[in-house]
Design a protein around this motif. Sequence first.
Motif, short mmCIF file in Angstrom:
data_model
loop_
_atom_site.label_atom_id
_atom_site.label_comp_id
_atom_site.label_asym_id
_atom_site.label_seq_id
_atom_site.Cartn_x
_atom_site.Cartn_y
_atom_site.Cartn_z
N LYS A 79 0.85 -1.20 0.00
CA LYS A 79 0.00 0.00 0.00
C LYS A 79 0.88 1.25 0.00
O LYS A 79 0.64 2.19 -0.77
CB LYS A 79 -0.93 0.00 1.21
CG LYS A 79 -1.81 1.24 1.29
CD LYS A 79 -2.73 1.20 2.49
CE LYS A 79 -3.54 2.50 2.58
NZ LYS A 79 -4.48 2.49 3.70
N SER A 80 1.90 1.26 0.82
CA SER A 80 2.82 2.41 0.87
C SER A 80 3.53 2.62 -0.47
O SER A 80 3.64 3.75 -0.95
CB SER A 80 3.86 2.21 1.97
OG SER A 80 3.26 2.25 3.23
N ILE A 81 3.99 1.53 -1.07
CA ILE A 81 4.67 1.62 -2.36
C ILE A 81 3.73 2.23 -3.39
O ILE A 81 4.10 3.14 -4.15
CB ILE A 81 5.17 0.23 -2.83
CG1 ILE A 81 6.32 -0.24 -1.94
CG2 ILE A 81 5.58 0.26 -4.30
CD1 ILE A 81 6.68 -1.71 -2.12
N LEU A 82 2.50 1.74 -3.43
CA LEU A 82 1.53 2.23 -4.41
C LEU A 82 1.19 3.70 -4.18
O LEU A 82 1.17 4.50 -5.12
CB LEU A 82 0.26 1.36 -4.38
CG LEU A 82 0.47 -0.07 -4.88
CD1 LEU A 82 -0.75 -0.93 -4.57
CD2 LEU A 82 0.79 -0.10 -6.36
N LEU A 83 0.94 4.07 -2.93
CA LEU A 83 0.62 5.47 -2.63
C LEU A 83 1.79 6.39 -3.00
O LEU A 83 1.58 7.47 -3.55
CB LEU A 83 0.23 5.63 -1.16
CG LEU A 83 -1.11 5.01 -0.75
CD1 LEU A 83 -1.29 5.09 0.76
CD2 LEU A 83 -2.28 5.66 -1.48
N ASN A 84 3.01 5.94 -2.71
CA ASN A 84 4.20 6.73 -3.03
C ASN A 84 4.42 6.87 -4.53
O ASN A 84 5.15 7.75 -4.97
CB ASN A 84 5.44 6.13 -2.38
CG ASN A 84 5.46 6.35 -0.88
OD1 ASN A 84 4.85 7.27 -0.36
ND2 ASN A 84 6.15 5.48 -0.16
N ASN A 85 3.77 6.01 -5.32
CA ASN A 85 3.90 6.06 -6.78
C ASN A 85 2.66 6.64 -7.44
O ASN A 85 2.46 6.48 -8.64
CB ASN A 85 4.21 4.67 -7.33
CG ASN A 85 5.67 4.32 -7.15
OD1 ASN A 85 6.51 4.74 -7.93
ND2 ASN A 85 5.98 3.58 -6.10
N GLY A 86 1.82 7.31 -6.66
CA GLY A 86 0.71 8.05 -7.23
C GLY A 86 -0.62 7.31 -7.35
O GLY A 86 -1.58 7.86 -7.89
N TYR A 87 -0.69 6.08 -6.85
CA TYR A 87 -1.97 5.38 -6.85
C TYR A 87 -2.84 6.00 -5.76
O TYR A 87 -2.39 6.26 -4.66
CB TYR A 87 -1.76 3.87 -6.63
CG TYR A 87 -1.10 3.24 -7.84
CD1 TYR A 87 -1.86 2.63 -8.82
CD2 TYR A 87 0.28 3.31 -8.02
CE1 TYR A 87 -1.26 2.08 -9.95
CE2 TYR A 87 0.89 2.77 -9.14
CZ TYR A 87 0.11 2.16 -10.10
OH TYR A 87 0.70 1.64 -11.21
N LYS A 88 -4.09 6.26 -6.10
CA LYS A 88 -4.93 7.10 -5.24
C LYS A 88 -5.87 6.34 -4.32
O LYS A 88 -6.24 6.84 -3.27
CB LYS A 88 -5.73 8.05 -6.11
CG LYS A 88 -4.85 9.03 -6.89
CD LYS A 88 -5.66 9.80 -7.91
CE LYS A 88 -4.84 10.81 -8.66
NZ LYS A 88 -3.72 10.28 -9.40
N ASN A 89 -6.31 5.15 -4.71
CA ASN A 89 -7.34 4.46 -3.95
C ASN A 89 -6.87 3.05 -3.60
O ASN A 89 -7.25 2.09 -4.25
CB ASN A 89 -8.65 4.43 -4.76
CG ASN A 89 -9.85 4.13 -3.91
OD1 ASN A 89 -9.74 3.90 -2.72
ND2 ASN A 89 -11.00 4.10 -4.54
N VAL A 90 -6.05 2.96 -2.57
CA VAL A 90 -5.42 1.70 -2.20
C VAL A 90 -5.84 1.31 -0.78
O VAL A 90 -5.84 2.15 0.12
CB VAL A 90 -3.88 1.81 -2.26
CG1 VAL A 90 -3.23 0.46 -1.96
CG2 VAL A 90 -3.42 2.34 -3.62
#
Length: 103
Positions: A79-90
């Motif tokens: 989740k952190s990796i995705l949020l840090n790469n601009g994914y918005k709804n994780v």
Amino acid sequence: MLEAIKSLFGIDKTDYAALVKQGALILDVRSKSEYSGGHIKNSVNIPVNELQQNLSKLKSKDQTIIACCASGMRSASAKSILLNNGYKNVHNGGGWNSLNKKL
């Protein structure tokens, strides 16, 4: 860690079944061997240690993604990796077995 504690005590009130019905992707971040031993139907397996290099396999940064693993620790990292790469709804769905029961 907080996500795992919330999940353990049932504090997480996210309606995962509704999210999946609305098109959410279930991302299983366990190893390939763990995944082959059992997984949620239609989930996508990208081990957490390979996630950064495989972000292109995910459709859109706006898509809802529910990460899961064995206990919720690796999915919290995902989740952190995705949020840090601009994914918005994780969401951290926690352990795949308990998440599967919520679907």
